[in-house]
Design a protein around this motif. Structure first.
Motif, short mmCIF file in Angstrom:
data_model
loop_
_atom_site.label_atom_id
_atom_site.label_comp_id
_atom_site.label_asym_id
_atom_site.label_seq_id
_atom_site.Cartn_x
_atom_site.Cartn_y
_atom_site.Cartn_z
N THR A 168 0.83 -1.20 0.00
CA THR A 168 0.00 0.00 0.00
C THR A 168 0.87 1.25 0.00
OG1 THR A 168 -1.75 -1.16 1.18
CG2 THR A 168 -1.82 1.23 1.22
N GLN A 169 1.94 1.24 0.78
CA GLN A 169 2.85 2.39 0.81
C GLN A 169 3.47 2.64 -0.56
OE1 GLN A 169 3.21 4.41 3.38
NE2 GLN A 169 1.83 3.20 4.66
N TRP A 170 3.85 1.56 -1.24
CA TRP A 170 4.40 1.69 -2.59
C TRP A 170 3.37 2.28 -3.55
CZ3 TRP A 170 2.67 -0.63 -7.10
CH2 TRP A 170 3.51 -0.52 -8.21
N TYR A 171 2.14 1.81 -3.44
CA TYR A 171 1.08 2.30 -4.32
C TYR A 171 0.83 3.79 -4.10
CZ TYR A 171 -3.73 3.04 -5.93
OH TYR A 171 -4.85 3.54 -6.54
N ARG A 172 0.75 4.21 -2.86
CA ARG A 172 0.49 5.62 -2.58
C ARG A 172 1.65 6.50 -2.99
NH1 ARG A 172 -2.46 4.97 3.36
NH2 ARG A 172 -4.49 4.28 2.53
N GLU A 173 2.85 5.98 -2.90
CA GLU A 173 4.02 6.76 -3.29
C GLU A 173 4.07 6.99 -4.79
OE1 GLU A 173 8.91 6.38 -3.15
OE2 GLU A 173 7.64 5.01 -1.98
N GLY A 195 -0.38 8.00 -5.88
CA GLY A 195 -1.25 8.59 -4.87
C GLY A 195 -2.09 9.75 -5.34
N THR A 196 -1.73 10.41 -6.42
CA THR A 196 -2.46 11.59 -6.88
C THR A 196 -3.08 11.31 -8.25
OG1 THR A 196 -0.46 12.49 -7.89
CG2 THR A 196 -0.95 13.15 -5.61
N GLY A 197 -4.29 11.78 -8.41
CA GLY A 197 -4.95 11.63 -9.70
C GLY A 197 -5.75 10.36 -9.82
N THR A 198 -7.02 10.50 -10.21
CA THR A 198 -7.89 9.33 -10.32
C THR A 198 -7.40 8.35 -11.37
OG1 THR A 198 -9.77 10.67 -9.64
CG2 THR A 198 -10.26 8.58 -10.73
N ARG A 199 -6.96 8.88 -12.52
CA ARG A 199 -6.51 8.00 -13.60
C ARG A 199 -5.26 7.24 -13.19
NH1 ARG A 199 -3.26 8.02 -18.22
NH2 ARG A 199 -4.16 6.86 -19.98
N ALA A 200 -4.33 7.92 -12.53
CA ALA A 200 -3.10 7.26 -12.11
C ALA A 200 -3.40 6.15 -11.10
CB ALA A 200 -2.14 8.27 -11.51
N ARG A 201 -4.35 6.39 -10.20
CA ARG A 201 -4.68 5.39 -9.20
C ARG A 201 -5.30 4.16 -9.85
NH1 ARG A 201 -8.50 6.48 -6.01
NH2 ARG A 201 -7.79 5.34 -4.16
N ARG A 202 -6.13 4.36 -10.85
CA ARG A 202 -6.77 3.24 -11.52
C ARG A 202 -5.78 2.44 -12.35
NH1 ARG A 202 -12.29 5.43 -14.16
NH2 ARG A 202 -12.50 3.20 -14.61
N ILE A 203 -4.77 3.11 -12.88
CA ILE A 203 -3.72 2.38 -13.60
C ILE A 203 -2.85 1.61 -12.61
CG2 ILE A 203 -1.61 2.68 -14.97
CD1 ILE A 203 -2.98 5.04 -16.35
N GLY A 204 -2.49 2.29 -11.51
CA GLY A 204 -1.61 1.66 -10.54
C GLY A 204 -2.22 0.48 -9.82
#
Length: 375
Positions: free
Chosen positions: A328-333, A336-345
């Motif tokens: 989770t820490q890796w994902y947020r790092e 962590g910002t932007g809806t599109r980036a979160r859905r890709i990540g």
């Protein structure tokens, strides 16, 4: 899981090679005894094992090999599943189940394709595999009878849930055409209390259609609850050291997610490394490099759809319920910002999470920073 190929016999050992082109009415058997010998084709009725035995005997006589000769066979994975593999194995035949998507084909715009040509091509590839050539095709890992049967529970629940959602959306659409909305709280006979955009009751025909859909939806809800209860009872009855009990002890992993992961082969597919897991998921890169043209085509998505769906759901749950974990820490790092980036990540999280869960149930190594329920 797609298994790699390896030689299982000596090159000098006499062998009869047989490829089955499985059809609904007939099976075509292409036979040969090695390189340089034109394959011979026979046709038998589907499931006619006496006919298969006769064809194999004729093949032995045609190629001049003795009766005790080893027989190696193959067929493409498809609608018939694995019962043919089990029947061949029980008769002492070394069989392989081939992933259809891995078979090489002519890349011309139009090519001839018949059952006869497919069987002849398959037996020639079988000879190459048995002689030790690698990367000819990919083979399907055959589950045990118990593992194959266990998949029906989670798969049936998925199908019923999709049908339940479809019916709910249909009713929502029917009501929308009359200026009404589907109530959140739906008591018995709720459709009689719904008012259209003008404040009038829905027409009798519309009410009747909604009533029939609601009756079907109620049956589906009952069947889904029954299957969920069966899954929950399986968790209760499982041994403390079992993979199922281990998975549900992690926060963010519920009974349904754990059941789907295990039913689809997190353990019984016997993965040897993380790349095999990524291949089954389909969350793998597909680079394109030809001459000076180099680009990334995105993830392949050519994997198990049920595992893809449940892994994405588990990834979102993991990010929510395991905030202190390393994943989770890796994902947020990184996302962590932007809806599109979160859905890709989250796709990357899903792949890493399934690998971490596989290591957890096979080696006992808890994912870094993960919290167990009750801890």
């Amino acid at each position: 899981m797609i298994a790699t190929t390896r030689p299982e016999m000596s090159v000098s050992e006499p062998t009869l090679y047989v490829a089955f082109e499985v059809g609904q009415k007939n099976w075509k058997l292409a036979m040969t005894s090695g390189f340089g010998l034109a394959p011979w084709l026979r046709t038998v009725a589907s499931g006619d094992w006496r006919g298969v035995a006769r064809a194999l005997g004729q093949g032995r006589r045609r190629f001049g090999v003795a009766a005790p000769t080893r027989v190696a066979s193959c067929y493409e994975a498809g609608r018939d599943g694995f019962w043919i593999h089990r029947a061949l194995t029980a008769r002492g035949i070394a069989n392989r189940v081939v992933d259809s998507a891995s078979i090489e084909v002519n890349r011309r715009a139009r090519r001839a394709k018949t059952d006869r040509l497919d069987a002849l091509k398959l037996v020639q590839m079988l000879v190459r595999v048995c002689y030790g050539e690698r990367r000819v095709w990919s083979e399907v890992h055959v589950p045990t009878v118990a593992d194959e049967a266990a998949r029906h529970v989670s798969r049936e629940r998925t199908t019923l849930t999709q049908e339940h959602t479809r019916l709910t959306n249909q009713m929502r659409g029917w009501l929308a055409t009359w200026g009404a909305r589907l109530p959140r709280q739906r008591a018995r006979g709720w459709w009689t209390t719904v008012r259209d955009g003008a404040g009038a009751p829905l027409p009798v025909e519309v009410q009747a259609r909604v009533a029939r859909a609601e009756a079907r939806r109620a049956v589906l809800a009952e069947q889904i609850a029954e299957l969920e209860g069966q899954q929950q009872r399986a968790v209760t009855a499982a041994a403390p050291a079992s993979a199922l009990r281990q998975l549900v002890q992690l926060k963010g992993v519920a009974t349904t997610g754990a059941s789907v992961l295990l039913d689809e082969g997190l353990v019984w597919r016997a993965f040897r490394n993380r790349r095999q897991i990524g291949g089954l998921l389909g969350f793998a890169p597909t680079p394109y490099a030809s001459g000076e043209s180099t680009r990334e085509q995105g993830i392949s998505r050519a994997g198990n759809k049920r595992l893809q769906t449940i892994s994405i759901q588990l990834a979102w749950n993991w990010v929510r319920w395991q905030p202190l974990s390393a994943l989770t820490q890796w994902y947020r790092e990184h996302f962590g910002t932007g809806t599109r980036a979160r859905r890709i990540g989250i796709v990357a999280v899903a792949r890493r999470l399934v690998i971490a869960l596989w290591r957890y149930v096979t080696t006992g190594v808890v994912p870094a920073g993960a919290i167990l329920k009750g801890a």
